[in-house]
Write a protein that holds these residues in place. Structure first.
Motif, PDB file in Angstrom:
ATOM      1  N   MET A   1      14.506   7.026 -12.018  1.00  0.00           N
ATOM      2  CA  MET A   1      13.420   7.697 -11.340  1.00  0.00           C
ATOM      3  C   MET A   1      12.542   6.622 -10.692  1.00  0.00           C
ATOM      4  O   MET A   1      12.241   5.606 -11.292  1.00  0.00           O
ATOM      5  N   THR A   2      12.166   6.874  -9.454  1.00  0.00           N
ATOM      6  CA  THR A   2      11.391   5.908  -8.676  1.00  0.00           C
ATOM      7  C   THR A   2      10.175   6.582  -8.052  1.00  0.00           C
ATOM      8  O   THR A   2      10.258   7.702  -7.588  1.00  0.00           O
ATOM      9  N   ILE A   3       9.076   5.855  -8.043  1.00  0.00           N
ATOM     10  CA  ILE A   3       7.866   6.268  -7.341  1.00  0.00           C
ATOM     11  C   ILE A   3       7.780   5.394  -6.107  1.00  0.00           C
ATOM     12  O   ILE A   3       7.687   4.170  -6.204  1.00  0.00           O
ATOM     13  N   ARG A   4       7.831   6.006  -4.940  1.00  0.00           N
ATOM     14  CA  ARG A   4       7.717   5.267  -3.686  1.00  0.00           C
ATOM     15  C   ARG A   4       6.255   5.251  -3.255  1.00  0.00           C
ATOM     16  O   ARG A   4       5.617   6.288  -3.202  1.00  0.00           O
ATOM     17  N   ILE A   5       5.767   4.054  -2.947  1.00  0.00           N
ATOM     18  CA  ILE A   5       4.390   3.885  -2.494  1.00  0.00           C
ATOM     19  C   ILE A   5       4.403   3.256  -1.113  1.00  0.00           C
ATOM     20  O   ILE A   5       4.993   2.195  -0.917  1.00  0.00           O
ATOM     21  N   LEU A   6       3.776   3.926  -0.160  1.00  0.00           N
ATOM     22  CA  LEU A   6       3.520   3.358   1.153  1.00  0.00           C
ATOM     23  C   LEU A   6       2.047   2.977   1.165  1.00  0.00           C
ATOM     24  O   LEU A   6       1.191   3.773   0.760  1.00  0.00           O
ATOM     25  N   PHE A   7       1.763   1.753   1.613  1.00  0.00           N
ATOM     26  CA  PHE A   7       0.373   1.306   1.561  1.00  0.00           C
ATOM     27  C   PHE A   7       0.022   0.462   2.769  1.00  0.00           C
ATOM     28  O   PHE A   7       0.884  -0.069   3.458  1.00  0.00           O
ATOM     29  N   PHE A   8      -1.275   0.361   2.988  1.00  0.00           N
ATOM     30  CA  PHE A   8      -1.840  -0.492   4.029  1.00  0.00           C
ATOM     31  C   PHE A   8      -2.884  -1.359   3.348  1.00  0.00           C
ATOM     32  O   PHE A   8      -3.687  -0.860   2.561  1.00  0.00           O
ATOM     33  N   SER A   9      -2.853  -2.658   3.626  1.00  0.00           N
ATOM     34  CA  SER A   9      -3.806  -3.566   2.993  1.00  0.00           C
ATOM     35  C   SER A   9      -4.436  -4.450   4.058  1.00  0.00           C
ATOM     36  O   SER A   9      -3.728  -5.074   4.847  1.00  0.00           O
ATOM     37  N   VAL A  10      -5.747  -4.480   4.082  1.00  0.00           N
ATOM     38  CA  VAL A  10      -6.461  -5.300   5.057  1.00  0.00           C
ATOM     39  C   VAL A  10      -6.873  -6.626   4.420  1.00  0.00           C
ATOM     40  O   VAL A  10      -6.501  -7.696   4.886  1.00  0.00           O
ATOM     41  N   SER A  11      -7.618  -6.559   3.322  1.00  0.00           N
ATOM     42  CA  SER A  11      -8.136  -7.766   2.675  1.00  0.00           C
ATOM     43  C   SER A  11      -7.218  -8.284   1.573  1.00  0.00           C
ATOM     44  O   SER A  11      -7.471  -9.339   1.015  1.00  0.00           O
ATOM     45  N   GLY A  12      -6.179  -7.539   1.266  1.00  0.00           N
ATOM     46  CA  GLY A  12      -5.268  -7.933   0.186  1.00  0.00           C
ATOM     47  C   GLY A  12      -5.525  -7.192  -1.113  1.00  0.00           C
ATOM     48  O   GLY A  12      -4.724  -7.280  -2.043  1.00  0.00           O
ATOM     49  N   ASN A  13      -6.639  -6.459  -1.198  1.00  0.00           N
ATOM     50  CA  ASN A  13      -6.951  -5.737  -2.433  1.00  0.00           C
ATOM     51  C   ASN A  13      -5.924  -4.652  -2.746  1.00  0.00           C
ATOM     52  O   ASN A  13      -5.474  -4.510  -3.880  1.00  0.00           O
ATOM     53  N   THR A  14      -5.552  -3.865  -1.750  1.00  0.00           N
ATOM     54  CA  THR A  14      -4.586  -2.788  -1.980  1.00  0.00           C
ATOM     55  C   THR A  14      -3.233  -3.381  -2.352  1.00  0.00           C
ATOM     56  O   THR A  14      -2.571  -2.912  -3.281  1.00  0.00           O
ATOM     57  N   ARG A  15      -2.812  -4.416  -1.644  1.00  0.00           N
ATOM     58  CA  ARG A  15      -1.539  -5.079  -1.954  1.00  0.00           C
ATOM     59  C   ARG A  15      -1.546  -5.599  -3.397  1.00  0.00           C
ATOM     60  O   ARG A  15      -0.584  -5.418  -4.147  1.00  0.00           O
ATOM     61  N   ALA A  16      -2.642  -6.239  -3.793  1.00  0.00           N
ATOM     62  CA  ALA A  16      -2.740  -6.772  -5.161  1.00  0.00           C
ATOM     63  C   ALA A  16      -2.654  -5.645  -6.183  1.00  0.00           C
ATOM     64  O   ALA A  16      -1.982  -5.778  -7.212  1.00  0.00           O
TER      65      ALA A  16
END
Length: 153
Positions: A1-16
């Motif tokens: 089972m996998t949870i797919r996450i699409l994200f956008f990161s400007v300052s790096g906070n979301t990516r982190a």
């Protein structure tokens, strides 16, 4: 089972944050094969838009210009590409919900972009966390995503 996450990161906070979420999921998976893994896909201004074939959850920070978000509006800045990607063809129908982040110092505007996406695209606002999130945020949001995947599995 996998949870797919699409994200956008400007300052790096979301990516982190999503990387911490992914690492947490890997640890949970070693404890139980029933625990979902996290698959990440970063959407950037240079991303090639494509049709999503699998369900996903969107993670978006809040960057706004002008207004107060209550009575005189705001303009989303810097994160527009994720919204455009969700709008692309039938991608919105694959989105199970949105998780927002921001800075609580901005009061009512905290996570406003995610709330606006939920309203615009008619999918749920699932959760929020501040800036890079805390270990408790990671655990809580992983649990929310796990329940969501079970519901749609």
């Amino acid at each position: 089972m996998t949870i797919r996450i699409l994200f956008f990161s400007v300052s790096g906070n979301t990516r982190a944050f999503v990387k911490k979420l992914q690492a947490y999921g890997e640890v949970q998976r070693t404890l139980s094969q029933e625990m979902p893994l996290i698959e990440l896909k970063e959407i950037t201004d240079q991303s090639h838009f494509e049709d999503e074939a699998e369900p996903f959850v969107a993670f978006v920070p809040t960057y706004l210009d002008g207004g107060n978000g209550l009575d005189n509006g705001t303009t989303e800045i810097m994160t527009n590409t994720l919204g455009e990607y969700i709008e692309y063809h039938a991608n919105r129908s694959m989105c199970l919900g949105v998780v927002g982040s921001g800075n609580k110092n901005f009061n009512w505007q905290y996570c406003l972009t995610a709330k606006q996406y939920a309203e615009k695209f008619n999918f749920p606002f699932l959760a929020d966390y501040e800036l890079r999130g805390t270990p408790t945020d990671v655990e809580t949001i992983y649990g929310i995503l796990q329940d969501l995947v079970k519901k749609y599995a």
